[in-house]
Design a protein around this motif. Sequence first.
Motif, PDB file in Angstrom:
ATOM      1  N   ILE A   1     -31.839 -10.942 -47.534  1.00 42.74           N
ATOM      2  CA  ILE A   1     -33.080 -10.491 -46.902  1.00 42.74           C
ATOM      3  C   ILE A   1     -32.746  -9.447 -45.840  1.00 42.74           C
ATOM      4  N   THR A   2     -31.733  -9.742 -45.022  1.00 41.04           N
ATOM      5  CA  THR A   2     -31.253  -8.798 -44.015  1.00 41.04           C
ATOM      6  C   THR A   2     -29.737  -8.762 -44.068  1.00 41.04           C
ATOM      7  N   GLN A   3     -29.172  -7.590 -44.190  1.00 41.36           N
ATOM      8  CA  GLN A   3     -27.720  -7.446 -44.156  1.00 41.36           C
ATOM      9  C   GLN A   3     -27.268  -7.035 -42.765  1.00 41.36           C
ATOM     10  N   SER A   4     -26.150  -7.603 -42.312  1.00 41.20           N
ATOM     11  CA  SER A   4     -25.530  -7.076 -41.099  1.00 41.20           C
ATOM     12  C   SER A   4     -25.156  -5.624 -41.375  1.00 41.20           C
ATOM     13  N   SER A   5     -25.513  -4.735 -40.467  1.00 38.41           N
ATOM     14  CA  SER A   5     -25.253  -3.318 -40.694  1.00 38.41           C
ATOM     15  C   SER A   5     -23.753  -3.043 -40.612  1.00 38.41           C
ATOM     16  N   PRO A   6     -23.309  -1.933 -41.210  1.00 39.03           N
ATOM     17  CA  PRO A   6     -21.885  -1.584 -41.077  1.00 39.03           C
ATOM     18  C   PRO A   6     -21.432  -1.534 -39.627  1.00 39.03           C
ATOM     19  N   ASP A   7     -22.277  -0.994 -38.735  1.00 40.35           N
ATOM     20  CA  ASP A   7     -21.899  -0.944 -37.321  1.00 40.35           C
ATOM     21  C   ASP A   7     -21.770  -2.352 -36.737  1.00 40.35           C
ATOM     22  N   GLN A   8     -22.729  -3.232 -37.044  1.00 47.37           N
ATOM     23  CA  GLN A   8     -22.645  -4.606 -36.551  1.00 47.37           C
ATOM     24  C   GLN A   8     -21.379  -5.293 -37.053  1.00 47.37           C
ATOM     25  N   LEU A   9     -21.052  -5.094 -38.306  1.00 50.65           N
ATOM     26  CA  LEU A   9     -19.873  -5.723 -38.883  1.00 50.65           C
ATOM     27  C   LEU A   9     -18.596  -5.203 -38.232  1.00 50.65           C
ATOM     28  N   ARG A  10     -18.519  -3.900 -38.023  1.00 49.59           N
ATOM     29  CA  ARG A  10     -17.301  -3.324 -37.442  1.00 49.59           C
ATOM     30  C   ARG A  10     -17.150  -3.710 -35.971  1.00 49.59           C
ATOM     31  N   ILE A  11     -18.260  -3.800 -35.263  1.00 46.77           N
ATOM     32  CA  ILE A  11     -18.186  -4.256 -33.871  1.00 46.77           C
ATOM     33  C   ILE A  11     -17.672  -5.692 -33.822  1.00 46.77           C
ATOM     34  N   ALA A  12     -18.206  -6.558 -34.696  1.00 43.50           N
ATOM     35  CA  ALA A  12     -17.763  -7.952 -34.721  1.00 43.50           C
ATOM     36  C   ALA A  12     -16.282  -8.051 -35.061  1.00 43.50           C
ATOM     37  N   ALA A  13     -15.817  -7.212 -36.005  1.00 48.30           N
ATOM     38  CA  ALA A  13     -14.405  -7.230 -36.387  1.00 48.30           C
ATOM     39  C   ALA A  13     -13.514  -6.786 -35.233  1.00 48.30           C
ATOM     40  N   ARG A  14     -13.931  -5.737 -34.521  1.00 49.58           N
ATOM     41  CA  ARG A  14     -13.133  -5.272 -33.380  1.00 49.58           C
ATOM     42  C   ARG A  14     -13.104  -6.308 -32.264  1.00 49.58           C
ATOM     43  N   GLU A  15     -14.250  -6.946 -32.012  1.00 44.00           N
ATOM     44  CA  GLU A  15     -14.286  -7.971 -30.973  1.00 44.00           C
ATOM     45  C   GLU A  15     -13.359  -9.134 -31.323  1.00 44.00           C
ATOM     46  N   LEU A  16     -13.310  -9.496 -32.593  1.00 45.97           N
ATOM     47  CA  LEU A  16     -12.402 -10.570 -33.020  1.00 45.97           C
ATOM     48  C   LEU A  16     -10.958 -10.167 -32.776  1.00 45.97           C
ATOM     49  N   MET A  17     -10.599  -8.935 -33.110  1.00 48.69           N
ATOM     50  CA  MET A  17      -9.219  -8.484 -32.957  1.00 48.69           C
ATOM     51  C   MET A  17      -8.823  -8.394 -31.485  1.00 48.69           C
ATOM     52  N   GLU A  18      -9.793  -8.140 -30.618  1.00 49.34           N
ATOM     53  CA  GLU A  18      -9.502  -8.144 -29.188  1.00 49.34           C
ATOM     54  C   GLU A  18      -9.365  -9.568 -28.653  1.00 49.34           C
ATOM     55  N   ARG A  19     -10.214 -10.444 -29.132  1.00 50.89           N
ATOM     56  CA  ARG A  19     -10.211 -11.834 -28.658  1.00 50.89           C
ATOM     57  C   ARG A  19      -9.026 -12.606 -29.183  1.00 50.89           C
ATOM     58  N   ALA A  20      -8.654 -12.356 -30.421  1.00 45.50           N
ATOM     59  CA  ALA A  20      -7.556 -13.090 -31.060  1.00 45.50           C
ATOM     60  C   ALA A  20      -6.766 -12.099 -31.907  1.00 45.50           C
ATOM     61  N   PRO A  21      -5.867 -11.330 -31.305  1.00 46.20           N
ATOM     62  CA  PRO A  21      -5.201 -10.246 -32.037  1.00 46.20           C
ATOM     63  C   PRO A  21      -4.249 -10.706 -33.136  1.00 46.20           C
ATOM     64  N   GLU A  22      -3.740 -11.921 -33.068  1.00 46.61           N
ATOM     65  CA  GLU A  22      -2.781 -12.396 -34.056  1.00 46.61           C
ATOM     66  C   GLU A  22      -3.499 -12.813 -35.338  1.00 46.61           C
ATOM     67  N   PRO A  23      -3.118 -12.277 -36.503  1.00 48.90           N
ATOM     68  CA  PRO A  23      -3.778 -12.673 -37.760  1.00 48.90           C
ATOM     69  C   PRO A  23      -3.740 -14.177 -37.991  1.00 48.90           C
ATOM     70  N   ASN A  24      -4.866 -14.709 -38.443  1.00 51.70           N
ATOM     71  CA  ASN A  24      -4.994 -16.132 -38.787  1.00 51.70           C
ATOM     72  C   ASN A  24      -4.729 -17.054 -37.597  1.00 51.70           C
ATOM     73  N   SER A  25      -4.970 -16.541 -36.393  1.00 50.27           N
ATOM     74  CA  SER A  25      -4.743 -17.350 -35.195  1.00 50.27           C
ATOM     75  C   SER A  25      -5.917 -18.255 -34.862  1.00 50.27           C
ATOM     76  N   LEU A  26      -7.033 -18.092 -35.558  1.00 45.50           N
ATOM     77  CA  LEU A  26      -8.182 -18.986 -35.454  1.00 45.50           C
ATOM     78  C   LEU A  26      -8.438 -19.588 -36.825  1.00 45.50           C
ATOM     79  N   PRO A  27      -9.095 -20.745 -36.897  1.00 47.09           N
ATOM     80  CA  PRO A  27      -9.267 -21.421 -38.192  1.00 47.09           C
ATOM     81  C   PRO A  27      -9.926 -20.574 -39.265  1.00 47.09           C
ATOM     82  N   LEU A  28     -10.874 -19.704 -38.861  1.00 54.21           N
ATOM     83  CA  LEU A  28     -11.591 -18.874 -39.834  1.00 54.21           C
ATOM     84  C   LEU A  28     -11.483 -17.395 -39.456  1.00 54.21           C
ATOM     85  N   TRP A  29     -10.313 -16.983 -39.021  1.00 56.67           N
ATOM     86  CA  TRP A  29     -10.076 -15.634 -38.509  1.00 56.67           C
ATOM     87  C   TRP A  29     -10.433 -14.586 -39.555  1.00 56.67           C
ATOM     88  N   GLY A  30     -11.494 -13.817 -39.249  1.00 52.40           N
ATOM     89  CA  GLY A  30     -11.893 -12.717 -40.112  1.00 52.40           C
ATOM     90  C   GLY A  30     -12.497 -13.108 -41.433  1.00 52.40           C
TER      91      GLY A  30
END
Length: 602
Positions: free
Chosen positions: A42-71
């Motif tokens: 019905i509503t898709q997260s926009s490319p900008d919203q998705l990329r912002i969320a991805a960057r925020e995750l990489m800043e918050r937890a830079p190590e790959p797979n460092s959170l249970p559902l990382w990325g």
Amino acid sequence: MLPTILDLEAVRAAYASGLTPLQMIDEIIARREASEDPAIFITQSSPDQLRIAARELMERAPEPNSLPLWGVPFAVKDNIDVAGLPTTAGCPAFAYEPVADATVVARLKAAGALVIGKTNLDQFATGLNGTRSPYGAPRSVFNRDYVSGGSSSGSAVAVGAGLASFALGTDTAGSGRVPAAFNNLVGIKPTPGLVPNVGVVPACRSVDVVTIFAATVGDGVAIRKVMEGYDAADPYSRKAIATTLPHQGLRIGVLDVSEREFFGNNEVEALYDTAIERALSLGATIVPFDYAPFRQAAELLYNGPWVAERLAAVTDFLATNAQDFDPTVRQIIEGAKAYDAVAAFEGQYKLGHLRQRADAEWAKVDILMLPTSPTTYTVDAMVADPIVKNSHFGRYTNFANLFGYAAIAVPGGFGATGLPNGVTLFGPAFSDDALAPFADALHRACASGMGKDRGAVLPEASMVTEPDDGFVPIVVVGAHLTGMPLNHELTGSGGRLIKSCRTAADYRLYVLPNTTPPKPGLIREPGYCGPGLEVEVWKVSPQAFGRFVQNIPAPLGIGKVTLDDGSQVSGFLCEPYALGNAREITALGGWRAYIASIRQAG
């Protein structure tokens, strides 16, 4: 390169090998654009919203797979709030902008997951078919003529088509299970109250459950564990007290002949019978039970006062916006006006009596296994007869939340038409974890792939095992197999069957001469390519395992046996010197076939 289905192990492996969340988002965007089903979201997260969320995750937890559902990308049914995206419940005039995430969404985001969009649904989560939406009808990933199942239609199709690793649905009458069956997925329906409903538009508030669509049982359980936990803001939230199930000799209730109803769909009935055979091969005891009290309870959800809860959820909106409802949804909800407070209490009394009768059936079994849906229909057929045909889908689902059960729906294979269906395992309240190992084993035994990828192999990393009890796995190939003369040495010491499977292709099997009862000689010959040999994997206590090792006569011994899935388990092997005068029976495929051939010859 990412596989078609984005199970958790595939995503984690991609990140471990250097993929970034931003690259994952680019892949998701490309897959969404290439999708042939415009009604999934019905509503898709926009490319900008998705990329912002991805960057925020990489800043918050830079190590790959460092959170249970990382990325990990996931989709959310559009009756569950996601901040920054409207909630419509499948009705444009009802839409609002939530100021906060639903509790479950907030917990998943905290664990590193990324929301890719809000998915389509039967309006106000009223339906099991997926056609009751002004945003279109999502279709089965296997045949666009057929319904996707509902009400969590878009969520199931998003996962089945490989657009998301998992998706959230809701389940009042079966909406977290029927779409799983129609799209070759796992549907996790927690015990009511285990997962909080804060931030969820209610259908029937007292029995609603947030559910998970996933590629494997292990994935679904891992996601559920992130979501679950008491929330005082939800009046129906409960603190879980885990219910256990037997580790061996599991008694599984199946439909008595008198209660079988597949509405003429012989294909689905055959898949159910095959699932029963798989359960037997996994060591279960099959017990026919009387489904009548469960069926009668199921009928209360739409043909009793509980439909008034659906009116309670939208009563003010219906009063001003009746014309904005899907006609079928409006007809169902307005039907609640026929019930008063007396009818509500009478319904509770009837449910109480039915619960007592159901409890008598539970005394015979540990869990239930039912067809997830007895049939399926084309979109055109459903639209032509929307209430009756929808009710067919709920015959074996509607009772679950009224009785407070846990449930896991798993794929059951494909019929000749190329359409899938499945079975659902039901357990008592808070048996969610206890149900998972057998559900996972049943899914793996089916070998139906994941979502639209029928050839996919379920990853070992997602396997759900019994809690570590110190028991030791052992492969048996001959007289210790189920039904064979020495099987009592396993069962008598408390051993339990884990699975029936085959060896890798480079094993050969012989009949050792001068042995009573006849004994097999299993050897591995690298480079040989045979059929793979029938074996069973059992678990025995360390003491029993020690006795086996001590009592094995030469030329037999214990070594590592490689199975057809690549795993290695200790098992009986033979020293090659003893095979000079032995008869080779590799071509028969296993010891059981050899014994059958002897009996036929005699």
